[in-house]
Scaffold this motif. Structure first.
Motif, PDB file in Angstrom:
ATOM      1  N   GLU A 199     -16.430  20.427  -3.230  1.00 18.44           N
ATOM      2  CA  GLU A 199     -15.231  21.045  -3.624  1.00 18.44           C
ATOM      3  C   GLU A 199     -14.125  21.151  -2.432  1.00 18.44           C
ATOM      4  N   ASN A 200     -14.416  20.750  -1.453  1.00 14.76           N
ATOM      5  CA  ASN A 200     -13.466  20.627  -0.153  1.00 14.76           C
ATOM      6  C   ASN A 200     -12.662  19.270  -0.098  1.00 14.76           C
ATOM      7  N   PHE A 201     -13.405  18.446  -0.686  1.00 11.26           N
ATOM      8  CA  PHE A 201     -12.895  17.008  -0.334  1.00 11.26           C
ATOM      9  C   PHE A 201     -11.536  16.670  -1.193  1.00 11.26           C
ATOM     10  N   PRO A 202     -11.172  16.902  -2.345  1.00 11.99           N
ATOM     11  CA  PRO A 202      -9.979  16.461  -2.950  1.00 11.99           C
ATOM     12  C   PRO A 202      -8.888  17.063  -2.009  1.00 11.99           C
ATOM     13  N   GLU A 203      -8.866  18.260  -1.460  1.00 12.35           N
ATOM     14  CA  GLU A 203      -7.616  18.713  -0.831  1.00 12.35           C
ATOM     15  C   GLU A 203      -7.495  17.925   0.578  1.00 12.35           C
ATOM     16  N   ILE A 204      -8.709  17.334   1.465  1.00 11.29           N
ATOM     17  CA  ILE A 204      -8.917  16.558   2.630  1.00 11.29           C
ATOM     18  C   ILE A 204      -8.313  15.229   2.148  1.00 11.29           C
ATOM     19  N   PHE A 205      -8.653  14.840   1.202  1.00 12.81           N
ATOM     20  CA  PHE A 205      -8.121  13.475   0.547  1.00 12.81           C
ATOM     21  C   PHE A 205      -6.766  13.256   0.379  1.00 12.81           C
ATOM     22  N   SER A 206      -6.159  14.340  -0.049  1.00 11.81           N
ATOM     23  CA  SER A 206      -4.721  14.317  -0.374  1.00 11.81           C
ATOM     24  C   SER A 206      -3.883  14.346   0.753  1.00 11.81           C
ATOM     25  N   TYR A 207      -4.267  14.700   1.930  1.00 10.21           N
ATOM     26  CA  TYR A 207      -3.689  14.466   3.532  1.00 10.21           C
ATOM     27  C   TYR A 207      -3.750  13.252   3.893  1.00 10.21           C
ATOM     28  N   LEU A 208      -4.632  12.227   3.407  1.00  9.06           N
ATOM     29  CA  LEU A 208      -5.216  10.981   3.893  1.00  9.06           C
ATOM     30  C   LEU A 208      -3.794  10.059   3.922  1.00  9.06           C
ATOM     31  N   LEU A 222      -9.423   3.012   0.884  1.00 12.83           N
ATOM     32  CA  LEU A 222     -10.546   2.344   1.387  1.00 12.83           C
ATOM     33  C   LEU A 222     -11.798   3.430   0.920  1.00 12.83           C
ATOM     34  N   ILE A 223     -11.629   4.628   1.083  1.00 12.51           N
ATOM     35  CA  ILE A 223     -12.547   5.715   0.524  1.00 12.51           C
ATOM     36  C   ILE A 223     -12.945   5.545  -0.853  1.00 12.51           C
ATOM     37  N   LEU A 224     -12.143   5.511  -1.847  1.00  9.86           N
ATOM     38  CA  LEU A 224     -12.153   5.385  -3.224  1.00  9.86           C
ATOM     39  C   LEU A 224     -13.255   4.266  -3.506  1.00  9.86           C
ATOM     40  N   GLN A 225     -13.005   3.176  -2.864  1.00  8.73           N
ATOM     41  CA  GLN A 225     -13.875   2.077  -3.212  1.00  8.73           C
ATOM     42  C   GLN A 225     -15.392   2.125  -2.980  1.00  8.73           C
ATOM     43  N   ASP A 226     -15.613   3.147  -2.007  1.00  9.74           N
ATOM     44  CA  ASP A 226     -17.169   3.391  -1.820  1.00  9.74           C
ATOM     45  C   ASP A 226     -17.883   4.463  -2.365  1.00  9.74           C
ATOM     46  N   LEU A 227     -16.927   5.189  -3.375  1.00  6.97           N
ATOM     47  CA  LEU A 227     -17.544   6.377  -4.009  1.00  6.97           C
ATOM     48  C   LEU A 227     -18.389   6.132  -5.316  1.00  6.97           C
ATOM     49  N   THR A 228     -19.224   6.958  -5.497  1.00  4.83           N
ATOM     50  CA  THR A 228     -19.912   7.188  -6.722  1.00  4.83           C
ATOM     51  C   THR A 228     -19.145   7.527  -7.738  1.00  4.83           C
ATOM     52  N   THR A 229     -19.224   7.346  -9.144  1.00  7.30           N
ATOM     53  CA  THR A 229     -18.233   7.265 -10.319  1.00  7.30           C
ATOM     54  C   THR A 229     -18.039   9.005 -10.214  1.00  7.30           C
ATOM     55  N   GLY A 230     -19.382   9.735 -10.079  1.00  5.58           N
ATOM     56  CA  GLY A 230     -19.055  11.152 -10.274  1.00  5.58           C
ATOM     57  C   GLY A 230     -18.101  11.898  -9.294  1.00  5.58           C
ATOM     58  N   ARG A 231     -18.124  11.427  -8.093  1.00  7.19           N
ATOM     59  CA  ARG A 231     -17.265  11.913  -6.852  1.00  7.19           C
ATOM     60  C   ARG A 231     -15.932  11.235  -7.225  1.00  7.19           C
ATOM     61  N   LEU A 232     -16.171  10.019  -7.671  1.00  5.84           N
ATOM     62  CA  LEU A 232     -14.615   9.561  -7.857  1.00  5.84           C
ATOM     63  C   LEU A 232     -13.800  10.537  -8.961  1.00  5.84           C
ATOM     64  N   LYS A 233     -14.440  10.663  -9.922  1.00 10.82           N
ATOM     65  CA  LYS A 233     -13.802  11.557 -10.958  1.00 10.82           C
ATOM     66  C   LYS A 233     -13.383  12.827 -10.454  1.00 10.82           C
ATOM     67  N   ASN A 234     -14.374  13.505  -9.754  1.00 10.22           N
ATOM     68  CA  ASN A 234     -14.182  14.937  -8.931  1.00 10.22           C
ATOM     69  C   ASN A 234     -12.704  14.781  -8.099  1.00 10.22           C
ATOM     70  N   ILE A 235     -12.630  13.778  -7.173  1.00 10.91           N
ATOM     71  CA  ILE A 235     -11.415  13.648  -6.570  1.00 10.91           C
ATOM     72  C   ILE A 235     -10.274  13.567  -7.462  1.00 10.91           C
ATOM     73  N   LEU A 236     -10.223  12.494  -8.270  1.00  6.59           N
ATOM     74  CA  LEU A 236      -8.958  12.244  -9.115  1.00  6.59           C
ATOM     75  C   LEU A 236      -8.654  13.052 -10.062  1.00  6.59           C
ATOM     76  N   ASP A 237      -9.701  14.084 -10.300  1.00  7.83           N
ATOM     77  CA  ASP A 237      -9.187  15.053 -11.241  1.00  7.83           C
ATOM     78  C   ASP A 237      -8.625  16.316 -10.717  1.00  7.83           C
ATOM     79  N   GLU A 238      -9.123  16.429  -9.354  1.00  6.19           N
ATOM     80  CA  GLU A 238      -8.660  17.749  -8.573  1.00  6.19           C
ATOM     81  C   GLU A 238      -7.701  17.723  -7.584  1.00  6.19           C
TER      82      GLU A 238
END
Lengths: 452, 452
Positions: B58-67, B74-90
């Motif tokens: 739940e904390n990662f989408p915010e951190i991600f947006s500061y990268l 780089l990070i997107l390419q290593d994620l599972t589909t579930g986590r990818l969807k979570n980040i992109l939606d949030e």
């Protein structure tokens, strides 16, 4: 005071003359406070006084806070005590402190005498902080609640106090002695169930700044964390005020303007260009110009020293502006890139070595390209290969060194505590003028075999 | 990618090697999102992947947006589909759109395929707006309510939707087709009694910007009205998104950096200095340098033309750098003052006449002072009164003209649609170099009686 023209000023003037006050009221009602302030500033003293009388009492403190200091003082002197008290008590505390820093001791005494006790204490606290610190920038107008109450109780406290607070998107949780324990947002409050205790919804892991922190550091914190407001605390962790992001926008703009002026060898001008008296602008400009003029004594002496070379090959003269000009241009590019990088915080000291390496490579690259062009230019103009070689190689050498000096100077100045912004302007080009003359004639002496 | 060192990087690396993941979790819990992003950017690829696995979902989408974009990809390419969807939606819609503008069509297709319908539509709307417009800057993540409900109903709508909205200090009142009717703040909501209808508490007299408005204009509106957020509407008055003040802070800083670079004759560099590849920086710098070098052909030809004068009075050469240098310095001062005034909006076109008058007076004042000094300088060096007079009067004349040209050039450029920032740098000094040579030798011809 030079007046900016306002598109509505003539119309308003006409209505005033005809005594059509209700029409003026209707027009003003449609405008936002900053626009009304702008309009007032374009009118004459007596006109301003008349308009101020028409504006509803409850709206005026906000409009007043958007006026420039000189107009605020003008208006204050014409008000009845009741209205004066109303404005002084209602205007944002940080704006009020700014006003008090601008007025005479007599007026200060007069204004303090009509103000409420709380507001009086407030002004006295705020004006004590050094300029450009967090303390001087903050407002004391923030919302606070004690920690051990419920969400419902907090909401009711805010309902009672919120009307007076301009900024309540963050609410600060403090002890009775103002020790800052945590912070929550209005959003947190709305989302929480009414029976929860504030300590459960507050965030005790928050960012704060110190009263003595420099405003540039504060701006950096705002930019990094995308904040709307920041609490300002003393060394004991007690909250004294908050800084809001709209003040930070002004800080960033002002600091950048200062850097632009420094880069052009102009001393800091506090006010807007057209508002600053002619004599002040002249004084801010002449100092550096004189200093730089004196510095050119060195280039004059150098050229005198090398005049034997010029006597044998007059053509050497023709390329002096090109050489020193190109050196100045390349050096200014480097100095500006590094200075701006330091100002925005993307370049740090510890990267000095990395930057040196980069600027040397850049200098060599730019130098070789421009040197080749310079060679062709001189060769085809004079069909003298040795002269062409002299110009080309001096140019290459001069550009390389200029790029390196331009890149290193801001870092060096910054290290010894001088604002690097002065490095990216006339100061640097003057140094590079001198450097390029020396290099040019030394190369010419070698390649053309000139002897004294 | 060049990596900035982070003070915690070696410690984190050690803990990773020893497999002490819970200690890393504890450390990260104490950090704010922008700090975690900075830390990640100082680590190696495999280390980043490991840390990302530890960070709570739940904390990662915010951190991600500061990268930075490159690390996001780089990070997107290593994620599972579930986590990818979570980040992109949030993640915030404006940051998400920025990301989509940076990735390859293939990756774009892949990312879109895992996203929810609403977020997919969102990205597609946002990426269509032209760069540097309000549309490209806005986020679609704002709170809205219909007009004919009560405060209580609105509060309950916000409770349900607020969790997903980052910005709810302003709530927008819209019809079913998103026509913007008014706005109120959370503060208004809390202060109002629960049975009131939204139209009674909303403000229908509000400031808005258009989808196509330039981001610089938007920044000016924010500065003038001290706003936290602004609605963005289309020509029909339908709201498409809001712009928040933290994005405006970035806009102001970026526009100022561009101006600094233009003033130093560097083409706009999009990224940070040390992050931009060497070859790109070299290309952004060489163009202007070459152009300016070619321009110096004029001064070379002029000096060649005047060489007869130099042959009779060699001492004339010695003062060339002083004259052209001082002209450049005085002209740069004027150009910078006016350029910055135009950029911050304090100077307007209609003041051209006022500025011309002022800069002419300024030029004469500075010219006379520097001219006197120049006269003394030349007289005492050569004890030749006519040479002294030549230097002094050329200097006075050159400074006067340089100040005037420097003041007028930015206004002229701005009028014909060229960014005036280029006027306050090498472009101007090159023009002034040429001007000062002509004036100098004409004065010398007259006063020293030199004939071709």
């Amino acid at each position: 005071m030079e007046k900016k023209k306002h598109i509505m000023a003539p119309g308003i003037r006409e209505l005033l003359e005809k005594g059509k006050y209700s029409e003026i009221t209707d027009i003003i009602k449609e405008l936002f406070s900053p626009d009304i302030a702008e309009l007032l500033q374009s009118l004459e003293h007596e006109e301003i006084v008349e308009i101020v009388k028409i504006i509803p009492r409850e709206n005026f403190p906000e409009i007043f806070s958007y006026l420039l200091g000189e107009y605020q003082i003008l208006i204050l002197q014409d008000l009845t005590t009741g209205r004066l008290k109303n404005i002084l008590d209602e205007m944002p505390p940080d704006e009020r402190a700014d006003l008090f820093l601008k007025i005479t001791p007599d007026l200060k005494k007069q204004l303090l005498s009509v103000m409420s006790e709380k507001e009086k204490k407030d002004v006295e606290e705020l004006i004590q902080y050094r300029e450009n610190t967090a303390g001087a920038l903050m407002t004391t107008d923030f919302a606070k609640v004690p920690p051990q109450i419920t969400v419902e109780e907090a909401t009711s406290i805010l309902r009672k106090t919120a009307l007076k607070r301009e900024t309540i998107y963050y609410i600060y949780v403090t002890t009775d002695n103002d020790k800052l324990l945590g912070v929550f947002s209005l959003k947190d409050l709305i989302l929480a169930s009414e029976s929860k205790i504030i300590t459960e919804i507050m965030n005790d892991h928050f960012i704060k700044v110190n009263l003595e922190d420099d405003q540039e550091e504060v701006a950096t914190v705002f930019k990094k964390y995308d904040l709307l407001a920041l609490p300002v605390v003393d060394t004991y962790g007690n909250i004294h005020g908050i800084i809001t992001v709209d003040d930070i926008v002004d800080v960033i703009e002002k600091e950048d303007t200062e850097d632009f002026h420094k880069m052009a060898a102009i001393e800091t001008i506090e006010d807007e260009y057209l508002k600053t008296p002619f004599s002040v602008v002249a004084r801010k400009r002449i100092g550096w110009l004189l200093l730089l003029l004196v510095t050119y004594t060195v280039s004059t002496q150098l050229l005198k020293h090398y005049s034997y070379a010029l006597e044998s090959v007059m053509a050497l003269v023709f390329f002096i502006p090109m050489l020193s000009g190109s050196a100045g241009n390349a050096g200014t590019q480097s100095a500006t890139l590094i200075t701006r990088g330091l100002a925005t915080g993307e370049i740090k000291f510890k990267q000095t070595f990395q930057i040196m390496k980069r600027e040397i490579c850049m200098g060599i690259t730019l130098g070789i390209i421009l040197g080749c062009l310079g060679f062709m230019r001189a060769y085809f103009m004079h069909t003298n290969p040795m002269l062409g070689l002299t110009i080309g190689s001096s140019l290459a050498l001069v550009i390389t060194i200029a790029t390196f000096i331009g890149g290193l100077l801001p870092i060096f100045l910054s290290k010894v505590g001088i604002d690097p912004a002065i490095s990216a302007g006339p100061f640097l080009t003057t140094i590079l003028d001198i450097t390029s003359i020396v290099i040019y004639f030394q190369v010419a002496k070698m390649l053309l075999g000139l002897a004294q």
